[in-house]
Design a protein around this motif. Structure first.
Motif, PDB file in Angstrom:
ATOM      1  N   HIS A  38      42.862 140.332  79.744  1.00 45.09           N
ATOM      2  CA  HIS A  38      42.720 141.592  80.483  1.00 45.09           C
ATOM      3  C   HIS A  38      43.356 141.454  81.871  1.00 45.09           C
ATOM      4  CE1 HIS A  38      38.945 141.224  77.895  1.00 45.09           C
ATOM      5  NE2 HIS A  38      39.773 142.024  77.242  1.00 45.09           N
TER       6      HIS A  38
ATOM      7  N   MET B 126      35.409 146.122  71.901  1.00 47.39           N
ATOM      8  CA  MET B 126      36.280 147.035  72.641  1.00 47.39           C
ATOM      9  C   MET B 126      36.004 146.880  74.135  1.00 47.39           C
ATOM     10  SD  MET B 126      35.668 150.071  69.960  1.00 47.39           S
ATOM     11  CE  MET B 126      34.226 149.179  69.397  1.00 47.39           C
TER      12      MET B 126
ATOM     13  N   LYS C  27      35.546 147.266  82.946  1.00 47.37           N
ATOM     14  CA  LYS C  27      34.721 148.407  83.331  1.00 47.37           C
ATOM     15  C   LYS C  27      33.651 148.715  82.285  1.00 47.37           C
ATOM     16  CE  LYS C  27      35.328 153.170  85.001  1.00 47.37           C
ATOM     17  NZ  LYS C  27      36.338 154.251  85.192  1.00 47.37           N
ATOM     18  N   LYS C  28      33.973 148.572  81.015  1.00 50.79           N
ATOM     19  CA  LYS C  28      33.032 148.941  79.963  1.00 50.79           C
ATOM     20  C   LYS C  28      33.262 148.085  78.734  1.00 50.79           C
ATOM     21  CE  LYS C  28      30.778 153.223  78.612  1.00 50.79           C
ATOM     22  NZ  LYS C  28      30.837 154.693  78.675  1.00 50.79           N
TER      23      LYS C  28
ATOM     24  N   ASP D  60      42.454 151.746  83.241  1.00 48.66           N
ATOM     25  CA  ASP D  60      42.409 152.686  82.109  1.00 48.66           C
ATOM     26  C   ASP D  60      42.966 152.109  80.810  1.00 48.66           C
ATOM     27  OD1 ASP D  60      41.214 154.653  83.656  1.00 48.66           O
ATOM     28  OD2 ASP D  60      43.135 155.462  84.312  1.00 48.66           O
ATOM     29  N   SER D  61      43.230 150.822  80.785  1.00 55.06           N
ATOM     30  CA  SER D  61      43.662 150.201  79.533  1.00 55.06           C
ATOM     31  C   SER D  61      42.445 149.861  78.675  1.00 55.06           C
ATOM     32  CB  SER D  61      44.473 148.932  79.819  1.00 55.06           C
ATOM     33  OG  SER D  61      43.682 147.988  80.514  1.00 55.06           O
ATOM     34  N   VAL D  62      42.634 149.854  77.359  1.00 61.65           N
ATOM     35  CA  VAL D  62      41.569 149.522  76.409  1.00 61.65           C
ATOM     36  C   VAL D  62      42.082 148.435  75.473  1.00 61.65           C
ATOM     37  CG1 VAL D  62      40.079 150.365  74.555  1.00 61.65           C
ATOM     38  CG2 VAL D  62      40.589 151.845  76.506  1.00 61.65           C
ATOM     39  N   TYR D  63      41.304 147.372  75.330  1.00 61.52           N
ATOM     40  CA  TYR D  63      41.645 146.269  74.435  1.00 61.52           C
ATOM     41  C   TYR D  63      40.650 146.247  73.278  1.00 61.52           C
ATOM     42  CZ  TYR D  63      44.401 144.486  78.394  1.00 61.52           C
ATOM     43  OH  TYR D  63      45.297 144.343  79.425  1.00 61.52           O
TER      44      TYR D  63
ATOM     45  N   GLY E  53      37.104 148.172  77.967  1.00 59.30           N
ATOM     46  CA  GLY E  53      37.801 149.125  78.825  1.00 59.30           C
ATOM     47  C   GLY E  53      37.934 148.568  80.228  1.00 59.30           C
ATOM     48  N   CYS E  54      39.118 148.669  80.829  1.00 58.02           N
ATOM     49  CA  CYS E  54      39.389 148.089  82.154  1.00 58.02           C
ATOM     50  C   CYS E  54      39.615 149.180  83.197  1.00 58.02           C
ATOM     51  CB  CYS E  54      40.603 147.157  82.085  1.00 58.02           C
ATOM     52  SG  CYS E  54      40.355 145.746  80.974  1.00 58.02           S
TER      53      CYS E  54
END
Length: 587
Positions: free
Chosen positions: A554, A571, A559-560, A577-580, A573-574
């Motif tokens: 990341h 999952m 963030k989530k 606004d990227s999601v891995y 969330g950074c």
């Protein structure tokens, strides 16, 4: 019958950390308000002799404070507004310390200005906001709801700084702002009031590209109504407000960066730097000489020159970043005050003379510090300050304190207070009985009859604690988790004090320990998530005592987190606004 519970804080001898990120003085010059990286708001009493004393710490934010501003006409209602990095906004009554209104918006504000035109605006006025979003937001000062936007017809961009221009001569108000790309924009507030209230589009009336990158401040000279001060990190400039022609440019010294400025009087300016210094200049030729363009039209010849009159400096803590401001109050006691707040928590005031002058030989004169104060100074001043709730456990045999609490958790079901310390130790004691004994100053009960345990396992500061059984009965009630700066997560038996397992992550300090929501957990899953300072996320299975996955790629803070045990997917969330999406089995 509703029962009210009064919360009592036992601080101990060490003041809470308060790394100042925003600072202001109220219009009556009786209160200093500071916002911190930790999220607290601190109110400080300011006497008529410019003496400082901390008054209250207000809790309500969960992220670092980015800016402060008044939220009403102060004579009627002593309200200020604060904003944070994660979009939280609170309106506070600085007299009572009460939070009047709060909200959370998807905007990160960096500057707020209160605007009210009593005979044309209904309600309590507007908050004009700029930050990490395009143009200027108009927010209702009472409800904190977004009312409208001041838009750009061209070069729409983030706004770095702005100021409200009130012309007493023509009785008109404007908003002057400078974007991140150095474009100056002017919105006519007086002529746009009806359009704003009717939700019609409002665009700037003027726009000009300045030779100014990374602008830090823009200020209008109300004394002459002709000068506009623009401060960037590398220089400050003075423009003629009538035609925006450049009158003067002054570059900063090598190794310094300008951070802001204000107009002291007609043709007199004060400029301050990021490292806590400030400089007072007199503009020669009255600052109103016409800019002269040479025949070739390529280079602007300036005919106004600044003369350095005075300066201020700092003698210690130079490594800490400063936030500074200036208060030019025309009511009694008529003080002109330069003020600064440091990341160390220190506030410093300088009383600026009404007529600053240089020394007899013409060299600049230093203005000495008038007052300086910290929260710790307040704690040291009051010798009757109560000790911390576990201070009796943190004293070595020679009488010196050997532990400072860095994180804590209270477990209501067990009445256990768990405190992690800077030295890596973890203390477990009875919460309510210890608090009662401390408040009643029952020293004999504290030292002799209250049981406690000391857990030794971390080699450096304990950063976070988690008792998972409190949130889900699927977890064993004996499990206590701790994360440390040593990048280790330890699973303890809270009843015996023994170590059940150590997870060595080798990813920097452990920042947070989290649980998955109850509806995402299966019966055989005893899973917690560990977020490290390098933005990596680890899935720890407490029953099997294994790390199922350590996701390390990341690029920004996490963030989530969501976990689906059926699909075996993680999952993340950074903040960018990227999601891995990670497959746990294969990594």
């Amino acid at each position: 019958m509703n029962l009210s519970v009064q919360a009592v804080a036992v601080w101990g001898k060490i003041a809470p950390s308060h790394s100042i990120t925003a600072i202001m003085i109220t219009d009556d010059q009786q209160t200093i308000v500071t916002g911190s990286e930790e999220g607290q708001i601190c109110l400080w009493d300011l006497s008529s002799e410019l003496k400082i004393s901390s008054k209250e710490i207000l809790f309500g934010h969960t992220a670092s404070v980015t800016c402060l501003a008044k939220a009403r006409e102060f004579e009627k209602q002593p309200y200020v507004v604060s904003a944070t990095e994660n979009g939280e906004m609170c309106v506070w009554n600085v007299t009572s310390g009460q939070c009047i209104e709060n909200t959370k918006l998807p905007y990160r504000h960096t500057a707020i200005y209160y605007y009210h035109c009593s005979f044309r605006i209904t309600g309590e006025g507007w908050l004009l906001c700029c930050g990490e979003y395009q143009d200027v937001l108009i927010i209702d000062a009472k409800t904190l709801g977004v009312l409208h936007t001041l838009s750009s017809s061209q070069s729409s961009d983030w706004i770095n700084c702005m100021c409200i221009v009130h012309s007493a001569r023509i009785q008109e108000d404007s908003l002057v702002a400078v974007s991140v790309t150095g474009v100056l924009k002017v919105w006519d507030l007086s002529l746009s009031l009806n359009s704003i209230q009717e939700r019609q589009s409002v665009y700037e009336k003027e726009s000009k590209s300045l030779d100014c990158i990374n602008c830090q401040a823009v200020q209008f000279c109300t004394y002459t109504e002709r000068l506009l001060l623009v401060v960037s990190s590398t220089c400050w400039q003075v423009y003629d407000y009538c035609d925006f022609s450049l009158l003067c440019t002054e570059f900063c010294k090598s190794g310094q960066c300008f951070a802001g400025g204000e107009v002291l009087a007609a043709y007199r300016l004060i400029i301050w730097t990021e490292d806590g210094h400030s400089y007072i200049y007199q503009l020669l030729n009255s600052g109103l000489s016409k800019s002269i363009y040479p025949a070739d039209g390529k280079v602007l010849k300036e005919t106004v020159y600044p003369h350095l009159l005075c300066f201020t400096g700092v003698k210690e803590n130079k490594s800490f970043p400063f936030v500074m401001g200036f208060m030019n109050e025309r009511k009694e006691p008529f003080y002109k005050v330069l003020f600064s707040g440091e990341a160390s928590g220190r506030i410093t005031l300088w009383h600026v003379p009404d007529v600053p002058v240089s020394t007899f030989d013409g060299s600049p004169k230093e203005i000495s510090i008038t007052a300086t104060w910290t929260l710790q100074d307040n704690f040291d001043k009051h010798h009757l300050m109560s000790e911390g709730i576990i201070d009796h456990l943190c004293v070595a045999k020679d009488g010196t304190e050997n532990a400072v609490v860095s994180t804590s958790v209270y477990i209501p079901s067990l009445d256990k207070l768990v405190c992690g310390c800077e030295n890596g130790k973890i203390f477990v004691t009875l919460g309510l009985k210890t608090a009662r004994a401390r408040l009643l100053e029952n020293t004999s009960l504290l030292k002799e009859n209250l049981p406690y345990k000391v857990l030794n396992g971390h080699s450096s500061r304990v950063t976070c604690l988690l008792y998972p059984h409190d949130k889900s009965v699927r977890f064993d009630p004996s499990w206590l988790l701790s994360g440390g700066q040593d990048s280790i997560v330890i699973c303890w038996d809270i009843f015996t004090g023994g170590i059940l397992h150590q997870f060595s992550l080798q990813s920097g300090p452990v920042a947070e320990l989290l649980q998955s929501p109850e509806n995402y957990q299966l019966k055989d899953h005893s899973i917690v998530f560990c977020v490290c300072s390098d933005h990596s996320v680890a899935i720890l299975h407490l029953q099997k005592r294994v790390c199922l996955l350590h996701a390390r790629k990341h690029l920004s803070p996490v963030k989530k987190i969501k976990f689906d045990p059926v699909e075996n997917m993680l999952m993340v969330g950074c903040e960018d606004d990227s999601v891995y999406i990670w497959e746990v089995e294969t990594g």
